[in-house]
Write an enzyme that holds these catalytic residues in place. Structure first.
Site, PDB file in Angstrom:
ATOM      1  CD  GLU A 215      -2.777  -1.132   2.548  1.00  0.00           C
ATOM      2  OE1 GLU A 215      -2.973  -0.042   3.108  1.00  0.00           O
ATOM      3  OE2 GLU A 215      -3.352  -2.183   2.881  1.00  0.00           O
ATOM      4  CG  ASP A 217       0.336   6.340   0.861  1.00  0.00           C
ATOM      5  OD1 ASP A 217       0.970   6.128   1.916  1.00  0.00           O
ATOM      6  OD2 ASP A 217      -0.913   6.338   0.803  1.00  0.00           O
TER       7      ASP A 217
HETATM    8  C1  XIL Z   1      -8.261   3.130   3.299  1.00  0.00           C
HETATM    9  C2  XIL Z   1      -8.806   3.641   1.970  1.00  0.00           C
HETATM   10  O1  XIL Z   1      -7.745   4.094   1.193  1.00  0.00           O
HETATM   11  C3  XIL Z   1      -9.825   4.749   2.221  1.00  0.00           C
HETATM   12  O2  XIL Z   1     -10.456   5.103   1.015  1.00  0.00           O
HETATM   13  C4  XIL Z   1     -10.870   4.270   3.221  1.00  0.00           C
HETATM   14  O3  XIL Z   1     -11.742   5.351   3.527  1.00  0.00           O
HETATM   15  C5  XIL Z   1     -10.217   3.762   4.492  1.00  0.00           C
HETATM   16  O4  XIL Z   1      -9.289   2.735   4.160  1.00  0.00           O
HETATM   17  N1  XIL Z   1      -4.651   0.333   5.613  1.00  0.00           N
HETATM   18  C6  XIL Z   1      -5.412  -0.502   4.849  1.00  0.00           C
HETATM   19  C7  XIL Z   1      -6.327   0.075   3.825  1.00  0.00           C
HETATM   20  O5  XIL Z   1      -5.252  -1.714   4.935  1.00  0.00           O
HETATM   21  O6  XIL Z   1      -7.482  -0.705   3.635  1.00  0.00           O
HETATM   22  C8  XIL Z   1      -6.711   1.488   4.132  1.00  0.00           C
HETATM   23  O7  XIL Z   1      -7.443   2.004   3.024  1.00  0.00           O
HETATM   24  C9  XIL Z   1      -5.492   2.314   4.427  1.00  0.00           C
HETATM   25  C10 XIL Z   1      -4.730   1.780   5.611  1.00  0.00           C
END
Ligand code: XIL
Length: 295
Positions: A215, A217
């Site tokens: 994930e 960023d």
């Molecule tokens: C986040 C999404 O990006 C948002 O759109 C949503 O409102 C909340 O969840 N860890 C995770 C993801 O495993 O599922 C999360 O995603 C970010 C943090």
């Protein structure tokens, strides 16, 4: 090395978005659409409409799909008590629906707290820490071909309580022969270097699992200018290089296509500009840096 992106079903109708997401990445992750709340809003009533749109999109672009996430304490319907029966029905219902179409599942997400203890969730309360092993065994039976991942954030450094706890958790799962194929490091970070990141990837992989960045960023202050964008490119390059340096690190997924979609401004007020492409779909310095690093 597979580069992936988290996508939103409601943006796939936007031609520029769809074109870039379909062309630039080898894998997609539905950002929200396969979570418990949207897929099983009421006990035993499943709903896959939005998630199916993403899975169909991926298929038509020859992309693999990462399913995110089966057992998690957030975006969970209020009726979930954490019982084994509920967990089994949910995993079997969702994994069964996507058997053969979703290559990889985040089976358990964020089971650890920042202090390294098990996070108090309905599942922990009902089943104890064994819920983690249970979830993986149920998922394996529901789709024996799918790769199964334990996913978490803030465990990217070996010396922190959570980094150590992740190591102990994975070691225990492997010893018990729980069917865990890979560990996902979310890697939501800012410009600060990640101490020991490559070492952490390496020592977890050495326990006998693959590792992945799931994930990614790199958030900046809202007010960021050209200098911060250059520093962000360096930070992204280092992250990609850490994965490339570790043989068992085989995929990197970015948490959104462009800054216009990123979850960061809402969840980290005052921060933004966290992705590779800006809100007008123009590649940023970070995009070039990642492209070069990935070759
Ligand atoms: C986040 C999404 O990006 C948002 O759109 C949503 O409102 C909340 O969840 N860890 C995770 C993801 O495993 O599922 C999360 O995603 C970010 C943090």
């Amino acid at each position: 090395m597979v580069a992936g992106v988290a996508v939103r079903a409601d943006r796939l109708g936007d031609a520029g978005y769809a074109e870039a997401a379909g062309r630039l990445f080898g894998s997609v992750t539905p950002e929200n659409e396969i979570k418990w709340q949207p897929t099983e809003p009421e006990p035993g009533r499943f709903s896959f409409e939005a998630a199916d749109r993403i899975v169909d999109f991926a298929r038509s672009h020859g992309q693999r799909v990462r399913g995110h996430a089966l057992v998690w304490h957030l975006q969970l319907p209020p009726w979930v008590s954490g019982s084994l029966e509920e967990m089994r029905r949910h995993i079997e219902g969702v994994v069964g629906h996507y058997r053969g179409r979703v290559a990889e599942w985040d089976v358990v997400n964020e089971a650890l707290s920042d202090d390294g203890r098990f996070r108090p969730t309905p599942f922990l309360r009902e089943l104890g820490p064994a819920y983690i092993a249970r979830a993986f065994r149920i998922a394996r039976a529901a789709d024996p071909q799918a790769r199964l991942v334990y996913n978490d954030y803030g465990a990217e450094s070996p010396g922190t309580p959570k980094g150590k706890a992740l190591y102990r958790l994975v070691k225990g799962l492997v010893q018990l022969r729980v069917p865990v194929d890979a560990i996902g490091f979310q890697t939501h970070v800012d410009l600060r270097p990640i101490p020991g990141f490559e070492r952490q990837l390496r020592r977890i992989a050495a326990l006998g699992v693959d590792v992945a960045l799931t994930e990614v960023d790199v958030r900046l202050p809202e007010s960021a200018g050209p200098e911060e964008l250059e520093a962000q490119a360096v930070a992204y390059r280092r992250i990609v290089e850490a994965c490339l340096a570790v043989e068992r690190c085989r995929s990197i997924t970015f948490w959104g296509l462009d800054d216009g979609d990123s979850w960061i401004p809402e969840f980290f007020p005052g921060s933004g500009h966290a992705l590779l492409i800006d809100e007008d779909l123009r590649p940023k310095p970070a995009y070039e840096a990642v492209r070069r690093a990935l070759g």
